[in-house]
Design an enzyme around this catalytic site. Structure first.
Site, PDB file in Angstrom:
ATOM      1  NE  ARG A  94      -1.384  -7.001 -11.597  1.00 40.97           N
ATOM      2  CZ  ARG A  94      -1.893  -6.846 -10.421  1.00 40.97           C
ATOM      3  NH1 ARG A  94      -3.183  -6.196 -10.628  1.00 40.97           N
ATOM      4  NH2 ARG A  94      -1.238  -6.950  -9.450  1.00 40.97           N
ATOM      5  CG  HIS A 447      -5.998  -0.913   2.710  1.00 41.49           C
ATOM      6  ND1 HIS A 447      -6.053  -0.913   4.147  1.00 41.49           N
ATOM      7  CD2 HIS A 447      -5.710   0.481   2.285  1.00 41.49           C
ATOM      8  CE1 HIS A 447      -6.264   0.413   4.418  1.00 41.49           C
ATOM      9  NE2 HIS A 447      -6.007   1.178   3.112  1.00 41.49           N
ATOM     10  CB  THR A 780      15.669  14.635   0.605  1.00 41.48           C
ATOM     11  OG1 THR A 780      16.292  14.008   1.851  1.00 41.48           O
ATOM     12  CG2 THR A 780      16.953  14.759  -0.172  1.00 41.48           C
ATOM     13  CB  CYS A 845      21.209  15.221   6.432  1.00 42.99           C
ATOM     14  SG  CYS A 845      20.901  17.173   6.189  1.00 42.99           S
TER      15      CYS A 845
END
Ligand code: PEP
Ligand code: MG
Length: 893
Positions: A94, A447, A780, A845
């Site tokens: 792919r 999954h 973040t 952090c």
């Protein structure tokens, strides 16, 4: 138009993105002189040519015909020939397959009703040939005719039951012709078409369907593919054509330790699937040496060529067809996490690879696996199946067969293992509460595997020796062993083992080593981990700190090798009985100075004690203490509950005065969106004395440590700053307190004051903020939430799974940093911050500080440190070392 089709022997100079992964790998082996079955590649350019013309252009059709002719000439048999036919496999690589798992190859192209019989007459194993045919017809139905795979899987399951599930691999020889007929019937009923009896037509249909699927990429909303994919068409060879045939896997070294010496397994007269799930019952290579000394000798030669070429433990999948040895695949071999570390060090000790390469041969993901508890190796469980080790850990529990039961049993305190044939989104609630997940189908990227890894649940997938009957609440293992709902099983996410009953679990020796409970040379794996981490520590540019809020966490962080504490969340110190104090502070009336002063006076010694213990545990290393950042609602009573209580009491004519007052306060402070409300620096600015009390506690604790002879390195961090002035005000107040403590104690305390950058506005005004900050630390978590405008909890439980299913996102921006968006804010803020203050120290952090992919990004950005939970510190140390080995940074001029 040239460059559309290449013989695998003649690909010199053709780029890998044109040949696809399979074509490139096989061409490389041919280049080494290995006997690879003949084949040819339809390049990515061919895919484009087809998609542009919406037709097979003559420039493609002609060379394909010529190459097929050549394959037939070399094999001495033709496609479609009814006796001993030429059979082909088709590997589709792919576009972007560096990321995606390769699609399963289509095998047996060339089989028709007539050639099945001819192949069997020519010596082909009857069951193997019919099995190949049923798979081909089912693949045609799904890939070419677009019929859902479940229709064919249902027929397969029916056939399994019909033959009493005695066989390990799907159905018996007697059922297979009926299964082929059933698949053909599905095809006819769904499309009105028959399975073509012309192999050229079958081949062309697969080629067209695969190329067509890449045009829309099969994922709905993704943009049209522009890179194109490649197809490799190869001659098939078989190990079931009699006693002079067989299949095998050779390892160029010991696959557990990496020590030299060829090992492997050979099964005479066997078909491909027999070795796929592991070497159960397979003979050693000595058998090949006895049966076919020439092939064995050739294999040994090939083994040393391959080992030398790849400079790694390699697996060689081979087939002996009518006495002749063929190599199907050869390259760096599959290995478990423990083996990966041992192999890297074995190769290093031999001088085959250097320090950097040893680092690159292992991953943080593998180290993560070694931190989980595992089954006691001294107690062999009653293994009934082996599947794919899809998510690490050792899980013991009672089997259930549906998500609803899993949830209700787990909530009742029962340990459960959720067993399914495969999982879907509907199974998510059960998966998240189960100890482990077991599926009979699927692999590393199914999954169940992906979700379980995300949830941190132990998972074994693809245990295809089990017949799972979810409707009947039971599964059957080989030998007719029946396991019913409620029975106990143990699953091993490191080896894929499925065992009956309870197997005892022991702690990870690698964790014991980090904890200082065993010496590094107590265990071969621990020793390898110890040595590789030493290289990583020497090599890394990024410092690794820990997010630690308690003295115990700080001590553990240090044992796990942290360079300091990058985030001490002080709100974590206000749990249990101290919570009441902070609640009093927050609900105090604005003009009630006495109450506030009382609470602060009570809090001060408690905080001082906390900090002193943390500074002691991290003596000599930096500790970043974040001033209080609680979302207000966490310290307020629930407004609805309180309103109801007061309303009911008032109706009865006896409402408590305190409750009425509290309700008024709760209403006053109630926020519609607490995460965007009065928290972080805002709280520090509007609750007088709060931050000053914390700074005083920090300073006095540090002074006490100095008096004890310690060397505390204190950093005070202000949360959720959006504007430089917020920081400037807090800083001025903090410096005043520091000066007071300095004067009072006579101890000169150099405490750095900095800020978190966790709001887009802070990132965009970083230059101004840096004028008041000695360091930045990117939060973040909040930065991702506010940049995307989505709350992590809501996103992950509600729509991110659906986004992934629709191909809108591949992962979660909360797990790996979104380089394009959030990463851009970080890049900008770091650049502007350092431009304003060249010695600005920059850290991260948020959760991303412990994520391997994100760590590599932070390394490239020249961030100074990452900070993560103590348990992830070794992983971050390793990944920081790997990042430095993979991306050596040019020195800054
Ligand atoms: C962050 O926002 O990244 C952070 C570390 O702060 P918290 O998770 O405590 O909000
Ligand atoms: Mg935050």
């Amino acid at each position: 138009m040239s460059g559309l089709v290449y013989d695998l022997c003649d690909t010199g100079g053709v780029a890998a993105d044109q040949l696809g992964r399979t074509g490139t790998e096989l061409a490389e082996l041919i280049g080494l002189g290995l006997p690879v079955p003949p084949g040819f590649v339809l390049t990515a350019r061919a895919c484009h040519a087809y998609l542009a013309a919406q037709e097979v252009p003559t420039e493609l059709a002609e060379p394909v015909r010529a190459h097929l002719h050549e394959l037939a000439r070399r094999a001495g048999r033709k496609l479609g020939q009814s006796d001993d036919p030429l059979l082909l496999s088709l590997h589709a690589d792919r576009p972007g397959s560096g990321q995606d798992a390769p699609a399963a190859p289509v095998r047996g192209i060339g089989l028709t009703d007539a050639s099945v019989a001819g192949f069997i007459a020519a010596g082909g194993d009857e069951r193997a040939v019919w099995d190949l045919y049923q798979r081909l017809v089912a693949a045609y139905g799904t890939v070419v005719a677009g019929i859902p795979a479940e229709k064919f899987e249902a027929e397969l399951t029916r056939a399994d039951w019909a033959c009493g599930q005695a066989e390990q691999f799907c159905s018996g020889a007697a059922e297979l012709p009926a299964l082929v007929a059933a698949h053909k019937r599905v095809l006819r009923e769904q499309t009105g078409r028959e399975f073509p009896q012309d192999p050229n037509e079958v081949l062309e249909s697969f080629v067209r369907a695969t190329f067509d699927s890449w045009a829309v990429n099969g994922r709905g909303r993704r943009p049209l593919v522009t890179s194109g994919g490649a197809l490799t068409i190869s001659t098939m060879v078989f190990g079931h054509l009699g006693v002079d045939s067989g299949i095998g896997v050779a390892h160029t070294r010991d696959p557990g330790s990496g020590r030299p010496g060829v090992r492997g397994h050979y099964l005479p007269g066997a078909r491909a699937g027999n070795l796929v799930s592991g070497p159960r019952g397979a003979d050693s290579l000595a058998r090949l040496a006895r049966l076919n000394p020439d092939a064995h000798q050739r294999l040994l030669t090939i083994s040393s060529i391959v080992d030398e070429h790849f400079r790694d433990l390699c697996d060689i999948d081979f087939v002996v067809e009518r006495g002749r040895l063929w190599v199907l695949r050869a390259g760096p071999g599959r290995r478990g996490a423990a083996a990966a570390f041992r192999i890297a060090m074995a190769l290093h000790d031999e001088g085959v690879i250097d320090d950097d390469e040893a680092l690159c041969r292992v991953t943080g993901e593998q180290l993560t696996q070694l931190l989980f508890p595992r089954f006691d190796p001294g107690v062999p469980g009653q293994r009934v199946a082996t599947g794919v080790a899809a998510s690490p850990g050792a899980a013991v529990g009672q089997v259930v067969f549906d998500s609803v039961t899993a949830v209700s049993w787990a909530k009742a305190g029962r340990p459960v293992i959720l067993v399914r044939t495969h999982t879907t989104q509907d199974d998510l609630p059960g998966m998240s509460l189960a100890r482990g997940v077991l599926t009979s189908r699927g692999g590393q990227t199914s999954h169940a595997a992906v979700t379980a890894r995300g949830l941190g649940r132990t998972c074994v997938t693809g245990a295809d020796q089990l017949s799972v009957d979810t409707g009947g609440h039971r599964f059957t293992a080989p030998g007719g062993v029946l396991v019913r709902e409620g029975d106990t099983v143990s699953i091993d996410g490191a080896t894929g083992a499925v065992c009956l009953g309870e197997v005892p679990v022991v702690p990870s020796p690698v964790v014991e080593y980090f904890e200082g409970e065993i010496e590094p040379d107590a265990d071969a794996v621990v020793h390898a981990v110890h040595r590789i981490l030493r290289y990583a520590d020497r090599r890394r540019v990024l410092a690794v700190r820990a997010n630690a809020d308690t003295p115990a966490d700080a001590a553990r962080a240090r044992r796990f090798g942290a360079d300091g504490i990058g985030l001490c969340r002080t709100e974590q110190m206000f749990s249990s009985d101290r919570r009441a104090l902070i609640e009093r502070l927050i609900v105090a009336e604005p003009d009630d100075h006495h109450e506030r002063a009382d609470v602060l006076a009570e809090l001060l010694p408690l905080q001082r004690q906390d900090f002193q213990q943390i500074f002691r545990a991290m003596d000599g290393r930096p500790v970043t203490v974040r001033l209080l950042d609680p979302p207000l609602h966490e310290f307020l009573p629930d407004l609805t509950e309180l309103s109801v209580r007061v309303a009911l009491a008032e109706a009865g004519g006896a409402a408590e005065v305190a409750d009425v007052w509290l309700l008024r306060v709760a209403r006053r402070l109630h926020e519609h969106n607490p995460m965007l409300g009065l928290r972080g620096v805002r709280l520090g600015l509007v609750v007088p004395g709060l931050y000053e009390m914390q700074v005083r506690a920090i300073a006095e604790a540090a002074a006490a440590c100095v008096t004890e002879g310690g060397r505390p390195r204190v950093e005070i961090m202000v949360p959720l700053v959006a504007d430089a002035t917020e920081l400037a005000v807090v800083r001025e107040r903090a410096e005043a307190v520091l000066a007071e403590v300095r004067e009072h104690t006579g101890i000169d305390l150099p405490a750095a004051i900095g800020t978190m950058i966790e709001l887009p506005r802070a990132a965009l005004t970083a230059g101004r903020i840096a004028e008041h900050a000695q360091f930045f630390s990117f939060g973040t978590n909040d930065l991702t939430q506010t940049a995307w405008g989505m709350s992590r909890d809501d996103a992950e439980s509600e729509f991110l799974p659906e986004y992934r299913a629709q191909g809108i996102l591949t992962g979660s921006p909360f797990s790996s940093i979104d380089e394009e968006g959030v990463g851009r804010l970080i890049t900008l803020a770091t650049g502007e911050g350092r431009a304003a203050r060249p010695d600005l120290h920059v850290g991260v952090c948020g959760e991303h500080g412990g994520d391997p992919e994100s760590i590599h990004f932070f390394h490239r950005l020249r961030i100074d440190h990452v900070s993560c939970s103590p348990f992830r510190v070794p992983i971050a140390r390793l990944e920081a070392g790997r990042a430095a080995a993979c991306y050596p940074l040019p020195s800054v001029g």
